[in-house]
Each structure stands twice: as structure tokens, then as C-alpha cells.
Design a protein around this motif. Structure first.
Motif, mmCIF file in Angstrom:
data_model
loop_
_atom_site.group_PDB
_atom_site.id
_atom_site.type_symbol
_atom_site.label_atom_id
_atom_site.label_comp_id
_atom_site.label_asym_id
_atom_site.label_seq_id
_atom_site.Cartn_x
_atom_site.Cartn_y
_atom_site.Cartn_z
ATOM 1 N N TRP A 6 42.650 31.398 38.142
ATOM 2 C CA TRP A 6 41.676 32.319 37.563
ATOM 3 C C TRP A 6 40.358 32.197 38.319
ATOM 4 N N SER A 7 39.738 33.320 38.597
ATOM 5 C CA SER A 7 38.466 33.331 39.310
ATOM 6 C C SER A 7 37.340 32.849 38.394
ATOM 7 N N GLN A 8 36.176 32.614 38.997
ATOM 8 C CA GLN A 8 34.993 32.327 38.189
ATOM 9 C C GLN A 8 34.612 33.580 37.401
ATOM 10 N N CYS A 9 33.883 33.386 36.329
ATOM 11 C CA CYS A 9 33.407 34.524 35.547
ATOM 12 C C CYS A 9 32.530 35.390 36.446
ATOM 13 N N PRO A 24 29.512 23.971 39.980
ATOM 14 C CA PRO A 24 30.042 24.896 40.995
ATOM 15 C C PRO A 24 30.126 26.341 40.524
ATOM 16 N N GLU A 25 30.432 26.559 39.230
ATOM 17 C CA GLU A 25 30.578 27.936 38.773
ATOM 18 C C GLU A 25 29.252 28.692 38.760
ATOM 19 N N MET A 85 37.174 37.372 34.079
ATOM 20 C CA MET A 85 37.691 36.676 35.249
ATOM 21 C C MET A 85 39.086 37.206 35.508
ATOM 22 N N GLN A 86 39.555 37.084 36.716
ATOM 23 C CA GLN A 86 40.815 37.715 37.080
ATOM 24 C C GLN A 86 41.674 36.785 37.931
ATOM 25 N N ARG A 87 42.932 37.117 37.968
ATOM 26 C CA ARG A 87 43.861 36.447 38.876
ATOM 27 C C ARG A 87 44.808 37.505 39.424
ATOM 28 N N THR A 88 45.345 37.246 40.591
ATOM 29 C CA THR A 88 46.173 38.235 41.278
ATOM 30 C C THR A 88 47.441 37.579 41.825
ATOM 31 N N ARG A 89 48.357 38.412 42.182
ATOM 32 C CA ARG A 89 49.545 37.980 42.923
ATOM 33 C C ARG A 89 49.949 39.115 43.846
ATOM 34 N N GLN A 112 40.903 38.712 31.952
ATOM 35 C CA GLN A 112 40.630 38.287 30.587
ATOM 36 C C GLN A 112 39.139 38.015 30.451
ATOM 37 N N PRO A 113 38.624 38.166 29.228
ATOM 38 C CA PRO A 113 37.183 37.982 29.035
ATOM 39 C C PRO A 113 36.747 36.542 29.279
#
Length: 601
Positions: A166-169, A241-242, A178-182, A200-201
Motif C-alpha cells: 500500500w502506498s503512503q497516504c 518517513p511518511e 492510499m492505493q496498491r496496484t498489480r 482505500q481511505p
């Protein structure tokens, strides 16, 4: 067909026409020219003026009818000829087109960079073979290739990569997503091809992020004199880091730093001068101390000379400015009492080092001149040899540079399908480097791509399980909806993409079955048991993106037996569970907007 005004303005002389031949029941003679139609009309007009009776008018009508039929027949013939010409032209064009494009019906395969392995997790190709046709490279489903777009592609069947983390907000503070991909790799389309992005929020936790701290002190200048120096300073991004996105701009900056002093100039020796003449013409070895003449050469510290007006001053050249060398090659000086010659000093070795396969030598000479034999009366010559040689074993070995040997034959093709890589090697052994000599330069290995023209086996891959089929009576197949009768249901999967004698999918279950109760849309009592998990945001972009969750109304299946024929029972479908009003009077479904979702393309 006779139309427009040409019939009345024709200037062609009408031929003699026998109107008896135009009586009903007889066919008119064939017309060879269009002027015949015009003549027909003109003749009819002339005869009209000569005939005034009703019978004559009827005759004229008959003539006009015959003329019109003749015109229609001519037009039909013309149209038929035009149609035949069009068909012929179209046939010729199609034939020429297929003849010209037969060789281009199948476009040539694109030349690509072929790789032995494709990593679906990273989407990277490893261990390059070289450039081949895409079709040849992809005869092995384990391979990957890189086309002109620079993207690595898989030769195998379609396969999803793992989901990315999952990406950072996407916002520092407040509501965001935040999102994730494939990615789908391989030839073809993956199952659920649209499911490549999930969001997702999230809530940005960097509301108090202060961003960059203060700049640290400048470093010292990279030079202490002259120009061209630089100095650096850094700053630190505070926070976890975020929150790094709160810090925009560089973390380091540089600037030139001028100095106020001139750099010292260090001295460098000039070249050596030529050797001077020897200080004597022979070596005096008749005294206790052998006197050997010498020669000298000089150099000066002037290329450049060390600076004296800088702080600090320039360094002087290291070493001596004079070299002295014995003239050992000179002969011994003649003596008054010696009856035999003395030996000269040893000369220079024939080489400054010992080359491979040869040994350098040095020589010295003896002269029969102390005294020389008289000629009258004749004296005897000095006994023994007047020349001696010895090997220069004390010298170091000369460096031997390495030289490549011959290339070996190419190895056999290492694969039995697809394309492989043959190799030929050479060794740096003709000769090998020795005594500090340079190694061989250039490639030790050369390769050649070999093609088997045989497609590698493509192993099968299981598809996802289908949805469960309806739960029905195990024997009759009839519906048992809302009945406390044990049933049976199945689901299926397929072994996909198997080709070229590849392995079948592991496991032998094409179908799966279970015992069940069909409770779909059946009324049952239930009890509230908290909330279900939030769904993912849908759609995955735009201002209408939403997610939801439901209160979980747990159905009461206590009246059903928990097993059917000894197997745990599954409850199929969504019952109309009645849990009454929520305990706190709240909603049964909650919907939440996914704020700051990415814009739709």
C-alpha cells in the motif's frame, strides 16, 4: 431510349424506311447506330404531316411505340456492357492486390532483446541472450523479452504480479486514500482484467510535520588556495518517513568558495643532460687502489622552479641534480713490467632484463700489450684467449605480456527447445602474462544464439474456482430452497494454457463438491454481531468513489443439523435474517466517501 432534344435536331439523313415492316407482329430490324433512332423519329414526324386520318394517327402511335422499345433495348445493352467492364476491372484489381500483398499478409516478427528469465514480482528480465525474433524468443514460456519500448514482457501465459505494498497516504493531513496496484504479464488477458488497482481511505498523520529543519553549517572549502573550490551544507527533514513529502526541494546545496591566497608551485626536475666525456682513457689497476675514470650528467629543478613568494613556499625537487657513472668499459692502462695482458672491465649486458627463452650475456677483452710481442726477433704471443663472456643471471626477468590463444569451437546448443546460447572461449596463454606483464585485453568469451525451431512445453495453470452452483437435492436435483433438507452443490475450475505437450495442472480436482442447505432469501431469525469489514473504494477514481460496510446480522441456524451425512454443512445463499432494529437505533449500512481519490483518466 430516345429522350431530350436530339431526336428533333439530328442532322443525319434518314434512310429509306419500309413502314410495312413495322406492322404489328413483326420485329424491327436491328439498329447498328444511334442515328437510326433519330431517323425513326424524324420519319415519323414527316409522315405525321402527310397523314391526317384517325387510322394514320394510330399507325403513327404504333411506330412511336416500336421506336421507344428499340431505344430501351439499346440502353439495356449499353448498361450490360458497362457492368461487364466494371466486373472485369474489379476482378483484375483484386487479383493484382492479392498478388502484391501475398508476401505481406503476415507481417515479419519484431526483433527483440531476449532474456532467459522473467521476474513477475519485479517485472524485470534477467540474463540476456541477444537479439532474436519475438516468435523465436517466446518459444520458451520461461523467457522474457524487451521490445523497442524498453518494457520487459513475459513470454508465458497471462499471470498477475503480486499486489504492490500500500502506498503512503496521498495527503499529509486529513482524509485521503492510499492505493496498491498489480500488473498482468504474459500473452493474453488475465482473469478479472479490470482488477488492477485498489484504493482505500486513509488519514494523513503529518498535520504537525514541520518540514525541513534549519540549514547546517557550511563545510570547509574543498581547496585551500587558488580558485575552483566548493563548499556544501545540508538540512534534515524532520518527521517519520511518511511525512517526507512535506519536505520539498533539495536536502543539500553547494556554492563556490574563493580563496585569498596563491597556491605554491612545487619544483619539477628538467630532463637529464647528456653524459660528459670520461675523465680518463684507461683504467689504472697497477696500484693498490684501482682508479676508474668516470663521467657525469646534470639536471635542474626548473620545470617549473619552486615558488619562493607564496605562503608556504613551493617544495624543492627531491633527489640529486648530478649523476656519476664509472667508465668500466675502458681498457686497463699499459704497465712496464707485465708480460701478459690485463682484462678490461665487463661490458654492458646485452639486455637490461632476462627475456623469455634467452639469457643476456656480457663480454670483456684482454690485450697482449704489456708488453706486446716484439717483431724482430719475433716474440711469442700471449697465451690464452683474449675474449671472455658470461651470462647475466643477476638481472631481473623481463615482463611478459599475455597473448590470446585461438578461439575454441562453439559449444553445442544447450537447449532442446526454443533458443539457447552457444559459447566459444579463448585463453590468455600464448603466452600467459609473467613477471608483471600485462594481461590480455578484450573479451574472453563470445556467444552465438542457436535456434531449435521447437516450441517448449507450456504447463497448464489452474483457473480460479467458479462460483458455487445452486444447492439442490443430491439425487433428484430438485430445489430444496428454504427446506431443512441436506443438498449438494459443486463448483468447477479449468486447466488453462496447456500446450505443446506441457504438464497438466497438479492435482486432479476439476470439480469440488460440498453438502449444503439452500437458505437463499429464506426468513430466519438472527442476532446483531457488530460490523462487517469495510469494502474497498469503488470506483477507484473520481469524486463518486465510495466504500461501505454492513452490520452483521448473524442468522440463527440452530434448527438445522450441523452435519449432513457426516460432513460439515455449508449454508448457501443470503438469507433474509431478521435481527430487528439495531441495538443503538443506528443504520444497518454505512457509506463513506473516499475523499481525494485520484482523478479518472
Amino acid at each position: 431510349m430516345c429522350c431530350c432534344g436530339s431526336c428533333l435536331t439530328a442532322t443525319v439523313s434518314p434512310p429509306d424506311l419500309d413502314f410495312n415492316e413495322l406492322s404489328p407482329g413483326k420485329q424491327p430490324p436491328p439498329l447498328e447506330k444511334e442515328s437510326q433512332t433519330a431517323s425513326c423519329f424524324l420519319t415519323a414526324i414527316v409522315n405525321q404531316k402527310e397523314r391526317e386520318t384517325d387510322s394514320e394517327l394510330q399507325f403513327l402511335s404504333s411506330v412511336l411505340l416500336r421506336c421507344s422499345r428499340m431505344g430501351v433495348l439499346m440502353v439495356q445493352r449499353v448498361l450490360l456492357a458497362v457492368a461487364l467492364l466494371l466486373i472485369f476491372a474489379l476482378t483484375l484489381f483484386v487479383g493484382l492486390w492479392f498478388g502484391l500483398t501475398a508476401d505481406d499478409a503476415t507481417p515479419p516478427a519484431e526483433c527483440v532483446r531476449c532474456f532467459v528469465r522473467f521476474n513477475p514480482t519485479l517485472g524485470q528480465c534477467d540474463e540476456e541472450l541477444g537479439e532474436v525474433d519475438e516468435d523465436d524468443c517466446c518459444q520458451n514460456p520461461q523467457y522474457g523479452y524487451q521490445a523497442a519500448d524498453g518494457v520487459c514482457h513475459s513470454c508465458g501465459p497471462p499471470l498477475w504480479s503480486p499486489w504492490s505494498p500500500w502506498s503512503q497516504c496521498n495527503v499529509l493531513c486529513g482524509d485521503g486514500v492510499m492505493q496498491r496496484t498489480r500488473k498482468c504479464y504474459g500473452a493474453g488477458e488475465c482473469e478479472n482484467a479490470a482488477d488492477a488497482l485498489q484504493i482505500q481511505p486513509c488519514s494523513g498523520s503529518c498535520c504537525d510535520a514541520q518540514g525541513w529543519g534549519l540549514w547546517l553549517a557550511w563545510s570547509s572549502c574543498s581547496v585551500t588556495c587558488g580558485g575552483g573550490g566548493v563548499r556544501r551544507r545540508e538540512r534534515v527533514c524532520s518527521g517519520p518517513p511518511e511525512c517526507r513529502s512535506a519536505c520539498s526541494g533539495p536536502s543539500e546545496e553547494t556554492e563556490t568558495c574563493p580563496t585569498h591566497s596563491t597556491c605554491p608551485v612545487h619544483g619539477v626536475w628538467s630532463s637529464w643532460s647528456c653524459w660528459s666525456q670520461c675523465s680518463g682513457s684507461c683504467i689504472n689497476d697497477q696500484s693498490d687502489d684501482v682508479i676508474v675514470p668516470s663521467r657525469k650528467r646534470h639536471r635542474s629543478c626548473s620545470k617549473p622552479a619552486p615558488s619562493s613568494d607564496t605562503v608556504p613556499p613551493g617544495n624543492r625537487c627531491p633527489g640529486d641534480d648530478v649523476q656519476v657513472q664509472d667508465c668500466s668499459e675502458l681498457p686497463n692502462c699499459p704497465g712496464e713490467t707485465m708480460s701478459k695482458s690485463g682484462w678490461s672491465s665487463w661490458g654492458e649486458c646485452s639486455s637490461s632484463c632476462i627475456p623469455q627463452g634467452h639469457t643476456p650475456v656480457r663480454t670483456r677483452y684482454g690485450s697482449c700489450s704489456n708488453p706486446a710481442p716484439s717483431s724482430s726477433p719475433p716474440g711469442r704471443h700471449c697465451e690464452g684467449v683474449d675474449r671472455q663472456t658470461e651470462t647475466c643471471d643477476h638481472l631481473p626477468h623481463c615482463p611478459v605480456d599475455g597473448v590470446w590463444g585461438s578461439w575454441s569451437s562453439f559449444s553445442s546448443c544447450p537447449v532442446t527447445c526454443g533458443v539457447g546460447l552457444q559459447e566459444s572461449i579463448r585463453l590468455c596463454d600464448s603466452p600467459a602474462p609473467k613477471h608483471g606483464g600485462r594481461s590480455c585485453t578484450g573479451e574472453r568469451r563470445q556467444t552465438n544464439i542457436c535456434t531449435t525451431n521447437v516450441h517448449c512445453p507450456v504447463d497448464g495453470m489452474w483457473s480460479q474456482w467458479s462460483e458455487w452452483n445452486p444447492c439442490t437435492h443430491p439425487y433428484s436435483g430438485k430445489s430444496i430452497n428454504c427446506q431443512q433438507i441436506g443438498g449438494k452443490q459443486t463448483r468447477e475450475r479449468e486447466c488453462l494454457h496447456r500446450a505443446h505437450n506441457g504438464s497438466i495442472c497438479s492435482g486432479d480436482a476439476l470439480t469440488e463438491s460440498r453438502v449444503c442447505y439452500d437458505v437463499n432469501r429464506c426468513y430466519v431469525k438472527g442476532t446483531w454481531e457488530g460490523w462487517e469489514s469495510w469494502s474497498l473504494c469503488s470506483p477507484t477514481c473520481g469524486e463518486k468513489s465510495r466504500r461501505f460496510r454492513r452490520r452483521y446480522c448473524k442468522p440463527d441456524y440452530s434448527s438445522y443439523r450441523s452435519t449432513i451425512r457426516g460432513f460439515p454443512a455449508a449454508f448457501f445463499g443470503t438469507p433474509q435474517a431478521d435481527c430487528g432494529l439495531p441495538p443503538d437505533g443506528g443504520k444497518k449500512v454505512e457509506v463513506q466517501p473516499c475523499v481525494n481519490a485520484p482523478s479518472c483518466p
